[in-house]
Design an enzyme around this catalytic site. Structure first.
Site, PDB file in Angstrom:
ATOM      1  N   ASP A 188       0.853  -1.184   0.000  1.00 16.00           N
ATOM      2  CA  ASP A 188       0.000   0.000   0.000  1.00 16.00           C
ATOM      3  C   ASP A 188       0.893   1.240   0.000  1.00 16.00           C
ATOM      4  O   ASP A 188       1.931   1.252   0.670  1.00 16.00           O
ATOM      5  CB  ASP A 188      -0.890   0.000   1.257  1.00 16.00           C
ATOM      6  CG  ASP A 188      -2.142   0.834   1.093  1.00 16.00           C
ATOM      7  OD1 ASP A 188      -3.251   0.268   1.149  1.00 16.00           O
ATOM      8  OD2 ASP A 188      -2.022   2.074   0.893  1.00 16.00           O
ATOM      9  N   ASN A 189       0.494   2.278  -0.735  1.00 12.70           N
ATOM     10  CA  ASN A 189       1.311   3.499  -0.714  1.00 12.70           C
ATOM     11  C   ASN A 189       0.840   4.469   0.370  1.00 12.70           C
ATOM     12  O   ASN A 189       1.399   5.562   0.516  1.00 12.70           O
ATOM     13  CB  ASN A 189       1.338   4.182  -2.094  1.00 12.70           C
ATOM     14  CG  ASN A 189      -0.017   4.703  -2.511  1.00 12.70           C
ATOM     15  OD1 ASN A 189      -0.979   4.680  -1.733  1.00 12.70           O
ATOM     16  ND2 ASN A 189      -0.118   5.188  -3.743  1.00 12.70           N
ATOM     17  N   GLY A 218      -4.925   4.963   2.476  1.00 18.75           N
ATOM     18  CA  GLY A 218      -5.071   3.912   3.482  1.00 18.75           C
ATOM     19  C   GLY A 218      -4.406   4.308   4.795  1.00 18.75           C
ATOM     20  O   GLY A 218      -3.779   5.367   4.897  1.00 18.75           O
ATOM     21  N   PHE A 277      -6.992  -4.057  -4.510  1.00 15.46           N
ATOM     22  CA  PHE A 277      -8.020  -3.117  -4.040  1.00 15.46           C
ATOM     23  C   PHE A 277      -7.622  -1.665  -4.259  1.00 15.46           C
ATOM     24  O   PHE A 277      -8.427  -0.770  -4.010  1.00 15.46           O
ATOM     25  CB  PHE A 277      -8.253  -3.311  -2.533  1.00 15.46           C
ATOM     26  CG  PHE A 277      -8.821  -4.639  -2.159  1.00 15.46           C
ATOM     27  CD1 PHE A 277     -10.184  -4.847  -2.130  1.00 15.46           C
ATOM     28  CD2 PHE A 277      -7.982  -5.708  -1.827  1.00 15.46           C
ATOM     29  CE1 PHE A 277     -10.724  -6.079  -1.781  1.00 15.46           C
ATOM     30  CE2 PHE A 277      -8.506  -6.945  -1.484  1.00 15.46           C
ATOM     31  CZ  PHE A 277      -9.875  -7.128  -1.455  1.00 15.46           C
ATOM     32  N   THR A 288     -16.451  -2.769 -10.389  1.00 15.26           N
ATOM     33  CA  THR A 288     -17.515  -1.905  -9.877  1.00 15.26           C
ATOM     34  C   THR A 288     -18.762  -1.936 -10.753  1.00 15.26           C
ATOM     35  O   THR A 288     -18.665  -2.178 -11.969  1.00 15.26           O
ATOM     36  CB  THR A 288     -16.998  -0.450  -9.820  1.00 15.26           C
ATOM     37  OG1 THR A 288     -18.102   0.435  -9.579  1.00 15.26           O
ATOM     38  CG2 THR A 288     -16.365  -0.020 -11.138  1.00 15.26           C
ATOM     39  N   TYR A 344     -13.811   6.957 -14.093  1.00 12.67           N
ATOM     40  CA  TYR A 344     -13.641   5.926 -13.063  1.00 12.67           C
ATOM     41  C   TYR A 344     -14.160   4.577 -13.582  1.00 12.67           C
ATOM     42  O   TYR A 344     -13.439   3.571 -13.589  1.00 12.67           O
ATOM     43  CB  TYR A 344     -14.376   6.330 -11.775  1.00 12.67           C
ATOM     44  CG  TYR A 344     -14.494   5.191 -10.792  1.00 12.67           C
ATOM     45  CD1 TYR A 344     -13.363   4.652 -10.185  1.00 12.67           C
ATOM     46  CD2 TYR A 344     -15.745   4.619 -10.490  1.00 12.67           C
ATOM     47  CE1 TYR A 344     -13.461   3.584  -9.300  1.00 12.67           C
ATOM     48  CE2 TYR A 344     -15.846   3.557  -9.610  1.00 12.67           C
ATOM     49  CZ  TYR A 344     -14.709   3.040  -9.020  1.00 12.67           C
ATOM     50  OH  TYR A 344     -14.815   1.980  -8.161  1.00 12.67           O
ATOM     51  N   ASN A 372     -22.835  -1.155  -3.879  1.00 12.32           N
ATOM     52  CA  ASN A 372     -22.392  -0.152  -2.897  1.00 12.32           C
ATOM     53  C   ASN A 372     -21.830  -0.803  -1.635  1.00 12.32           C
ATOM     54  O   ASN A 372     -22.596  -1.239  -0.766  1.00 12.32           O
ATOM     55  CB  ASN A 372     -23.539   0.806  -2.571  1.00 12.32           C
ATOM     56  CG  ASN A 372     -23.789   1.772  -3.710  1.00 12.32           C
ATOM     57  OD1 ASN A 372     -24.170   1.358  -4.798  1.00 12.32           O
ATOM     58  ND2 ASN A 372     -23.516   3.037  -3.489  1.00 12.32           N
ATOM     59  N   HIS A 429     -19.146   9.025   0.560  1.00 10.77           N
ATOM     60  CA  HIS A 429     -20.167   7.970   0.494  1.00 10.77           C
ATOM     61  C   HIS A 429     -21.342   8.255   1.424  1.00 10.77           C
ATOM     62  O   HIS A 429     -21.179   8.806   2.506  1.00 10.77           O
ATOM     63  CB  HIS A 429     -19.534   6.609   0.807  1.00 10.77           C
ATOM     64  CG  HIS A 429     -18.581   6.173  -0.262  1.00 10.77           C
ATOM     65  ND1 HIS A 429     -17.250   5.976  -0.050  1.00 10.77           N
ATOM     66  CD2 HIS A 429     -18.789   5.954  -1.577  1.00 10.77           C
ATOM     67  CE1 HIS A 429     -16.667   5.639  -1.191  1.00 10.77           C
ATOM     68  NE2 HIS A 429     -17.579   5.621  -2.135  1.00 10.77           N
ATOM     69  N   ASP A 441     -24.846  10.237 -11.809  1.00  4.26           N
ATOM     70  CA  ASP A 441     -25.526   9.272 -10.937  1.00  4.26           C
ATOM     71  C   ASP A 441     -26.700   8.604 -11.657  1.00  4.26           C
ATOM     72  O   ASP A 441     -27.699   9.254 -11.946  1.00  4.26           O
ATOM     73  CB  ASP A 441     -26.102   9.984  -9.702  1.00  4.26           C
ATOM     74  CG  ASP A 441     -25.150   9.981  -8.528  1.00  4.26           C
ATOM     75  OD1 ASP A 441     -24.208   9.160  -8.528  1.00  4.26           O
ATOM     76  OD2 ASP A 441     -25.367  10.787  -7.615  1.00  4.26           O
TER      77      ASP A 441
HETATM   78  N1  UDP Z   1     -25.698  10.700  -2.121  1.00  7.04           N
HETATM   79  C1  UDP Z   1     -26.405  11.784  -1.612  1.00  7.04           C
HETATM   80  N2  UDP Z   1     -25.730  12.653  -0.806  1.00  7.04           N
HETATM   81  C2  UDP Z   1     -24.416  12.533  -0.494  1.00  7.04           C
HETATM   82  C3  UDP Z   1     -23.706  11.409  -1.012  1.00  7.04           C
HETATM   83  C4  UDP Z   1     -24.377  10.526  -1.835  1.00  7.04           C
HETATM   84  O1  UDP Z   1     -27.596  11.951  -1.866  1.00  7.04           O
HETATM   85  O2  UDP Z   1     -23.871  13.375   0.231  1.00  7.04           O
HETATM   86  C5  UDP Z   1     -26.393   9.745  -2.993  1.00  7.04           C
HETATM   87  C6  UDP Z   1     -25.766   9.601  -4.381  1.00  7.04           C
HETATM   88  O3  UDP Z   1     -26.339  10.551  -5.257  1.00  7.04           O
HETATM   89  C7  UDP Z   1     -26.151   8.159  -4.739  1.00  7.04           C
HETATM   90  C8  UDP Z   1     -26.202   7.453  -3.391  1.00  7.04           C
HETATM   91  O4  UDP Z   1     -26.286   8.484  -2.407  1.00  7.04           O
HETATM   92  O5  UDP Z   1     -27.433   8.122  -5.303  1.00  7.04           O
HETATM   93  C9  UDP Z   1     -24.971   6.613  -3.105  1.00  7.04           C
HETATM   94  O6  UDP Z   1     -23.822   7.430  -3.328  1.00  7.04           O
HETATM   95  P1  UDP Z   1     -22.369   6.977  -2.904  1.00  7.04           P
HETATM   96  O7  UDP Z   1     -21.442   8.106  -3.243  1.00  7.04           O
HETATM   97  O8  UDP Z   1     -22.381   6.492  -1.499  1.00  7.04           O
HETATM   98  O9  UDP Z   1     -22.065   5.703  -3.819  1.00  7.04           O
HETATM   99  P2  UDP Z   1     -22.137   5.500  -5.415  1.00  7.04           P
HETATM  100  O10 UDP Z   1     -23.524   5.000  -5.699  1.00  7.04           O
HETATM  101  O11 UDP Z   1     -21.814   6.808  -6.079  1.00  7.04           O
HETATM  102  O12 UDP Z   1     -21.116   4.454  -5.657  1.00  7.04           O
END
Ligand code: UDP
Length: 327
Positions: free
Chosen positions: A31-32, A36, A72, A116, A140, A169, A188, A284
């Site tokens: 790991d760098n 982490g 990872f 993903t 990404y 998720n 997240h 999204d």
């Molecule tokens: N989300 C949100 N507010 C936040 C962060 C995320 O409403 O502050 C929403 C985002 O639009 C998505 C869901 O929560 O619909 C999950 O987002 P997250 O970034 O956790 O994971 P992703 O689905 O992008 O991998």
């Protein structure tokens, strides 16, 4: 069994390292420490270095032989990938290729890759199975899909066998509360909502209430980090016994809206969480729900934490520990 865990000091990687330690594996973590944490590596040997450094990789692979490599380490923020594509392609594709080339050079044949749901893009149907078209909507997702394609070519040319696990998720924390999510900045949903519950943040902003879903907020499939670890463990067994490259979608198969998630967090924490309605976040999709039946059938994988309250409870215990108050 000797396992090299690249990115083992990060969120999912550190849970995997603990899991492998509990299974009696000999674990080496590379790991760098860019995102982490040294103290998240609960067992094995931590080698601090970067996948950009091919001499360092030579040293790692010369020193010992590995039965399997798990990868990872990557840049994971969708929004950031749109404004810094160079960083994402370099970290997620070029550096991964350095790792794969070292594996080929030192004849390590088994690779497990953290992929993903973002490789699918806007769903054409749900739940999403492995055959769903791959149309990633951002650098990404494209970087992860590129690696999946590189892996197909490396299998054909060099016999490198890989299993790509497409997480929906990832959520929750170590049930023993030794590990959890520690991203900086945190982006997240679950940790952000829980930080609003603990008082670390004033409120949670909901990104869009005008989606074509029942309550207008986005739907996601939250899968416990330990269930991801058990899928990786089964993937190792499959590589050993079948020796075939495979791809699996990993989720619970249940979708929860952002609003439903906030309601579950209110229930679990007993806190009144402040909500602000915000704009949609670029890139999204409205709903991402996995069809994980292939993993169930071919790996024998059954998620243990299929209840969102349990997932949130573990994340809350971790958040509460971090804040120094009992959840
Ligand atoms: N989300 C949100 N507010 C936040 C962060 C995320 O409403 O502050 C929403 C985002 O639009 C998505 C869901 O929560 O619909 C999950 O987002 P997250 O970034 O956790 O994971 P992703 O689905 O992008 O991998």
């Amino acid at each position: 069994m000797n396992v090299l865990v690249v990115g083992g000091a990060g969120y999912i990687g550190s849970h995997m390292v603990k899991y492998l330690g509990n299974q009696g594996c000999s674990v080496t973590v590379l790991d760098n420490l860019s995102s982490g944490h040294r103290d998240a590596v609960l067992c094995g040997e931590l080698l601090v270095g970067d996948l950009a450094d091919c001499d360092f990789l030579d040293q790692v692979f010369e020193k010992q032989s590995f039965d399997v490599v798990m990868h990872f380490a990557s840049s994971i923020m969708v929004g950031e990938s749109v404004v810094k594509p160079s960083l994402y392609y370099r970290n997620n594709v070029t550096h991964t290729q350095n790792l794969l080339d070292a594996m080929v050079k030192y004849d390590v044949q088994h690779f497990i890759f953290s992929s993903t749901a973002a490789i699918f893009g806007e769903p054409e149907y749900t739940p999403i199975d492995e055959l769903h078209p791959k149309c990633p909507m951002n650098p990404y997702g494209r970087s992860k899909w590129m690696v999946e394609q590189i892996l197909e070519d490396y299998d054909r040319a060099y016999g490198l066998k890989s299993i790509c696990l497409r997480y929906f998720n990832a959520a929750g924390a170590d049930p023993e509360c030794e590990l959890g999510e520690r991203h900086d900045p945190e982006t997240h949903l679950i940790p952000l909502v829980l930080q609003a519950a603990s008082g670390k943040r004033d409120a949670i902003t909901v990104f869009g209430r005008d989606y074509d879903t029942e309550d207008g907020t986005c739907i996601r499939d939250y899968i416990h980090v330990n269930d991801l670890c058990s899928a990786h463990w089964l993937a190792i067994q499959s590589l050993k016994s079948r020796g075939e490259s495979q791809r699996f979608n990993l989720g619970n198969g249940n979708g929860f809206s952002v609003q439903q998630l906030i309601d579950v967090c209110r229930e679990v924490t007993g806190k009144d969480i402040q909500v602000i309605d915000g704009e949609r976040r670029e890139g999204d999709p409205a709903a991402l729900v996995a069809d994980a039946s292939r993993a169930q059938l071919e790996l024998g994988w059954t998620p243990k934490f299929d209840d969102l309250s349990a997932i949130v409870s573990h994340a809350w215990a971790w958040e509460s520990k971090d804040c120094g108050h009992v959840g």
